[in-house]
Each structure stands twice: as C-alpha cells, then as structure tokens.
Design a protein around this motif. Structure first.
Motif, PDB file in Angstrom:
ATOM      1  N   ILE A 191       0.847  -1.192   0.000  1.00  0.00           N
ATOM      2  CA  ILE A 191       0.000   0.000   0.000  1.00  0.00           C
ATOM      3  C   ILE A 191       0.881   1.240   0.000  1.00  0.00           C
ATOM      4  O   ILE A 191       1.869   1.327   0.745  1.00  0.00           O
ATOM      5  CB  ILE A 191      -0.930   0.022   1.234  1.00  0.00           C
ATOM      6  N   LEU A 192       0.539   2.182  -0.840  1.00  0.00           N
ATOM      7  CA  LEU A 192       1.231   3.469  -0.894  1.00  0.00           C
ATOM      8  C   LEU A 192       0.324   4.524  -0.286  1.00  0.00           C
ATOM      9  O   LEU A 192      -0.862   4.590  -0.603  1.00  0.00           O
ATOM     10  CB  LEU A 192       1.556   3.852  -2.342  1.00  0.00           C
ATOM     11  N   GLU A 193       0.851   5.344   0.591  1.00  0.00           N
ATOM     12  CA  GLU A 193       0.022   6.395   1.197  1.00  0.00           C
ATOM     13  C   GLU A 193       0.866   7.629   1.464  1.00  0.00           C
ATOM     14  O   GLU A 193       2.095   7.607   1.347  1.00  0.00           O
ATOM     15  CB  GLU A 193      -0.623   5.905   2.501  1.00  0.00           C
ATOM     16  N   GLN A 194       0.180   8.705   1.817  1.00  0.00           N
ATOM     17  CA  GLN A 194       0.880   9.939   2.138  1.00  0.00           C
ATOM     18  C   GLN A 194       1.379   9.896   3.574  1.00  0.00           C
ATOM     19  O   GLN A 194       0.806   9.238   4.436  1.00  0.00           O
ATOM     20  CB  GLN A 194      -0.027  11.145   1.907  1.00  0.00           C
ATOM     21  N   SER A 195       2.468  10.609   3.822  1.00  0.00           N
ATOM     22  CA  SER A 195       3.135  10.557   5.121  1.00  0.00           C
ATOM     23  C   SER A 195       2.254  11.125   6.227  1.00  0.00           C
ATOM     24  O   SER A 195       1.255  11.814   5.985  1.00  0.00           O
ATOM     25  CB  SER A 195       4.456  11.333   5.054  1.00  0.00           C
ATOM     26  N   THR A 224       2.267  14.146  -3.389  1.00  0.00           N
ATOM     27  CA  THR A 224       1.219  13.568  -4.231  1.00  0.00           C
ATOM     28  C   THR A 224       1.780  13.171  -5.593  1.00  0.00           C
ATOM     29  O   THR A 224       1.392  12.149  -6.172  1.00  0.00           O
ATOM     30  CB  THR A 224       0.078  14.575  -4.415  1.00  0.00           C
ATOM     31  N   THR A 225       2.701  13.992  -6.113  1.00  0.00           N
ATOM     32  CA  THR A 225       3.319  13.688  -7.404  1.00  0.00           C
ATOM     33  C   THR A 225       4.081  12.364  -7.345  1.00  0.00           C
ATOM     34  O   THR A 225       3.961  11.514  -8.234  1.00  0.00           O
ATOM     35  CB  THR A 225       4.275  14.818  -7.816  1.00  0.00           C
ATOM     36  N   VAL A 226       4.866  12.171  -6.279  1.00  0.00           N
ATOM     37  CA  VAL A 226       5.624  10.928  -6.124  1.00  0.00           C
ATOM     38  C   VAL A 226       4.677   9.752  -5.914  1.00  0.00           C
ATOM     39  O   VAL A 226       4.903   8.661  -6.447  1.00  0.00           O
ATOM     40  CB  VAL A 226       6.622  11.046  -4.952  1.00  0.00           C
ATOM     41  N   LEU A 227       3.608   9.977  -5.159  1.00  0.00           N
ATOM     42  CA  LEU A 227       2.628   8.915  -4.922  1.00  0.00           C
ATOM     43  C   LEU A 227       2.032   8.432  -6.241  1.00  0.00           C
ATOM     44  O   LEU A 227       1.907   7.218  -6.484  1.00  0.00           O
ATOM     45  CB  LEU A 227       1.514   9.440  -4.006  1.00  0.00           C
ATOM     46  N   ARG A 228       1.692   9.363  -7.114  1.00  0.00           N
ATOM     47  CA  ARG A 228       1.152   9.004  -8.432  1.00  0.00           C
ATOM     48  C   ARG A 228       2.179   8.233  -9.248  1.00  0.00           C
ATOM     49  O   ARG A 228       1.863   7.210  -9.874  1.00  0.00           O
ATOM     50  CB  ARG A 228       0.715  10.274  -9.159  1.00  0.00           C
ATOM     51  N   GLU A 229       3.422   8.706  -9.280  1.00  0.00           N
ATOM     52  CA  GLU A 229       4.458   8.051 -10.067  1.00  0.00           C
ATOM     53  C   GLU A 229       4.740   6.641  -9.553  1.00  0.00           C
ATOM     54  O   GLU A 229       4.927   5.704 -10.346  1.00  0.00           O
ATOM     55  CB  GLU A 229       5.742   8.887 -10.047  1.00  0.00           C
ATOM     56  N   LEU A 230       4.788   6.470  -8.236  1.00  0.00           N
ATOM     57  CA  LEU A 230       5.026   5.144  -7.667  1.00  0.00           C
ATOM     58  C   LEU A 230       3.888   4.191  -8.012  1.00  0.00           C
ATOM     59  O   LEU A 230       4.105   3.008  -8.286  1.00  0.00           O
ATOM     60  CB  LEU A 230       5.193   5.243  -6.149  1.00  0.00           C
ATOM     61  N   THR A 231       2.664   4.712  -7.999  1.00  0.00           N
ATOM     62  CA  THR A 231       1.519   3.876  -8.330  1.00  0.00           C
ATOM     63  C   THR A 231       1.559   3.453  -9.790  1.00  0.00           C
ATOM     64  O   THR A 231       1.351   2.280 -10.125  1.00  0.00           O
ATOM     65  CB  THR A 231       0.204   4.626  -8.029  1.00  0.00           C
ATOM     66  N   ILE A 232       1.847   4.390 -10.679  1.00  0.00           N
ATOM     67  CA  ILE A 232       1.960   4.079 -12.104  1.00  0.00           C
ATOM     68  C   ILE A 232       3.055   3.039 -12.345  1.00  0.00           C
ATOM     69  O   ILE A 232       2.926   2.151 -13.203  1.00  0.00           O
ATOM     70  CB  ILE A 232       2.236   5.363 -12.917  1.00  0.00           C
ATOM     71  N   SER A 233       4.131   3.132 -11.554  1.00  0.00           N
ATOM     72  CA  SER A 233       5.258   2.221 -11.734  1.00  0.00           C
ATOM     73  C   SER A 233       5.024   0.846 -11.122  1.00  0.00           C
ATOM     74  O   SER A 233       5.905  -0.013 -11.208  1.00  0.00           O
ATOM     75  CB  SER A 233       6.525   2.848 -11.146  1.00  0.00           C
ATOM     76  N   GLY A 234       3.869   0.640 -10.481  1.00  0.00           N
ATOM     77  CA  GLY A 234       3.522  -0.679  -9.978  1.00  0.00           C
ATOM     78  C   GLY A 234       4.041  -1.021  -8.604  1.00  0.00           C
ATOM     79  O   GLY A 234       4.106  -2.205  -8.232  1.00  0.00           O
ATOM     80  N   PHE A 235       4.401  -0.004  -7.811  1.00  0.00           N
ATOM     81  CA  PHE A 235       4.929  -0.273  -6.476  1.00  0.00           C
ATOM     82  C   PHE A 235       3.836  -0.661  -5.475  1.00  0.00           C
ATOM     83  O   PHE A 235       4.131  -1.193  -4.413  1.00  0.00           O
ATOM     84  CB  PHE A 235       5.695   0.943  -5.946  1.00  0.00           C
ATOM     85  N   GLY A 236       2.579  -0.370  -5.770  1.00  0.00           N
ATOM     86  CA  GLY A 236       1.515  -0.732  -4.849  1.00  0.00           C
ATOM     87  C   GLY A 236       0.211  -0.036  -5.169  1.00  0.00           C
ATOM     88  O   GLY A 236       0.078   0.650  -6.184  1.00  0.00           O
TER      89      GLY A 236
END
Length: 318
Positions: A191-195, A224-236
């Motif tokens: 799961i990816l979330e904001q700090s 939020t920008t990093v969260l979007r990029e990580l999600t697109i990259s398949g990290f979670g």
C-alpha cells in the motif's frame, strides 16, 4: 476618552500573537509603532493591558476584559470599510495554505482571478501537508487554509469548497482481482500512502477503522506527485484523486481498484480562525467554492494531459 481603531487593532494582534514584532509584521508596520499604540491605549484607559516579559507579552486581567470588545470594534471597522466605502477593492497581504493537489490543479486560476478582482490584495501561497497548515492557522502564521476535513474545532470557521472521489488506484500491471476487494484483502498487497501529517489520512482514518481495512506493507511519501508516479510504476495500491488522474486512466497507466465498500468522497474545506476578522477571507472562501476543480492540471492545455505521457496498453477500469 479618545480611543482609536488603530490602538485597538494593535492591542488585538499583540495580545493574540504575544509579540509586538509579530503584530507589526502582520500589520505591515514597525514594532515601535505597535508598542506606542498599546501604550497610548493603556494611558487612555488608565490600566495595564499587556505585561512585557522575557518570554513575550502576557495579557492582564483588564486586557482579557478588553480583548473581546476590541475584536468587536475591528469587525465593525471592517464592515464600515467594506460596506460603506466607495472603493470596494480589498487590500492587504494574506497567507493562504493549500495542499499539493490544489497547487497542481486550480490554485493558479484562483490567484489570477483574485488579482483581477482585487489588484491591491497580495496573496502569499503556502503549500504543505494539511496538518502542518492547521498548525500554521493555530500560530497565526497562515490566515486561511484549504485542505481535507469537515470540522477543525469550535474556534475555526470551516466551509466546504468542494470534494473529490479518492478511490484506490493501481498499475494495470499489478496482478489484482477484477472483483471488489474486501477490506482484509488489502493486507495482501503493498500500500502506498501519504506521510504522517496529511489531512487526507486524518479524513479517512475513522472510515478505514470502521470497515476493518488492514495494511501490512506500507510505503509513505509526502508528495502527491511521487505517490502518483510510484503507483503508475507498480509499487503498490494507493488512493488518488479521480478527477486528477483521469488522463492516466484513459492512457492505460492506472486502473481503479474496486473495494467493498468504496472510499467516500474527500471533502475539501476552507478554514480560518474565528478571531481573524477580515472580510477578505469570506471573499476568498466564496471564490474558492466557485473555482474548486481538481480535473484540470495547472499549465496543461485542455486535451494535452493524455498526450503528456506515452500511451500504454489500455486497461479496463474496475
């Protein structure tokens, strides 16, 4: 007795900020002017209103009696200036705090429109996590904050300006069921979330606890920008504002992950202190309600949002 609005204004801000220098900065004048106005007020009333101590200003008993009356006088002065003056242009400098999502979408349009309507009003935007913005309100370092949440306490005026669907998102490349996931099943995926400090976390905290969502492997970021990029990259799996990422869904970069139940819409509110008596804040809140739109990315022309990313295989949404 010859009291002036300027003296009462100096007393109000000095008492609230516990500092002549902080009050002077807020009112765009000098520390000596603040101190002189308060001293003149004390001489006129024949009482001490503020104690000068090494730790800062401390309000006296007489000061505590005067403060609500002085605040009423400031509200009256603002009404006279706003409603009776022939010049309805707002003036002054205001610090407005917003979250990153607002900064990436409608903040620029908000500032531009405000300058068109009130060219003598100066806006100083602060972009930060919601809970940090609220701390700025508490310490009088920010005049207005727009962030997720519906109630921030009885000492604050909270007005809804808009809302956004904030569903679960993932890369189509993640091997996730097409059916709706049950709350306990989220423990099986990263799961990816904001700090910590994001008002978004606070907004959804009770809802997730109520429905039994469990997370084992969590990665956090303050962007939020990093969260979007990580999600697109398949990290979670993450929660992302649907209006903002629609171009990514259309480009096949993201897909909605259904859950049972789905997250409720996230409400954004404009928040300011009840003792901050400026009509400009009410005007800014009204303008925020009018312009709140998370679907248009800042400085990206209409129709270019999808083209900004290379197209991948289109995935079904759901």
């Amino acid at each position: 007795m010859n009291l002036t609005f300027k003296q009462l204004e100096a007393f109000c801000f000095s008492a609230r900020l516990q500092s002549f220098s902080a009050a002077a900065q807020k009112l765009h004048t000098t520390q000596s002017a603040m101190s002189k106005r308060v001293a003149e007020l004390e001489d006129t009333l024949g009482v001490s209103l503020l104690h000068r101590t090494p730790r800062g200003l401390e309000i006296t008993q007489a000061g505590r009696q005067l403060l609500p009356l002085a605040e009423d006088s400031q509200r009256l002065w603002q009404r006279i200036e706003t409603e009776v003056s022939a010049n309805q242009t707002l003036r002054g400098t205001f610090r407005i705090g917003v979250t990153e999502l607002i900064a990436m979408t409608w903040l620029t349009r908000f500032i531009k429109r405000l300058q068109e309507l009130h060219p003598e009003l100066v806006l100083e935007p602060v972009v930060d996590a919601g809970l940090t913005l609220f701390q700025g309100l508490e310490s009088n370092k920010i005049d207005l904050a727009i962030m997720p949440g519906t109630f921030w306490g009885a000492s604050y005026t909270t007005t809804k300006v808009g809302q956004v669907q904030d569903p679960w998102m993932a890369s189509p490349g993640m091997k996730l069921p097409r059916r709706a996931l049950k709350p306990h099943e989220f423990a099986n995926y990263p799961i990816l979330e904001q700090s910590t400090g994001a008002a978004k976390n606070k907004f959804y905290e009770a809802w997730m606890a109520e429905h039994g969502f469990r997370f084992n492997k969590v990665f956090a970021t303050n962007s939020t920008t990093v969260l979007r990029e990580l999600t697109i990259s398949g990290f979670g799996i993450s929660q992302l504002a649907l209006d903002y990422v629609r171009p990514d869904i259309a480009a096949g970069l993201l897909r909605i992950v259904r859950s049972d139940p789905m997250p409720p819409p996230m409400v954004y509110s404009a928040v300011y202190r009840n003792d901050n008596f400026s009509p400009a804040l009410e005007r800014m809140v009204a303008l925020g309600k009018e312009l709140c739109d998370f679907s248009s990315r800042a400085n990206v022309p209409a129709g270019d949002a999808v083209a900004a990313k290379p197209r991948r295989r289109r995935a079904a949404v759901g």
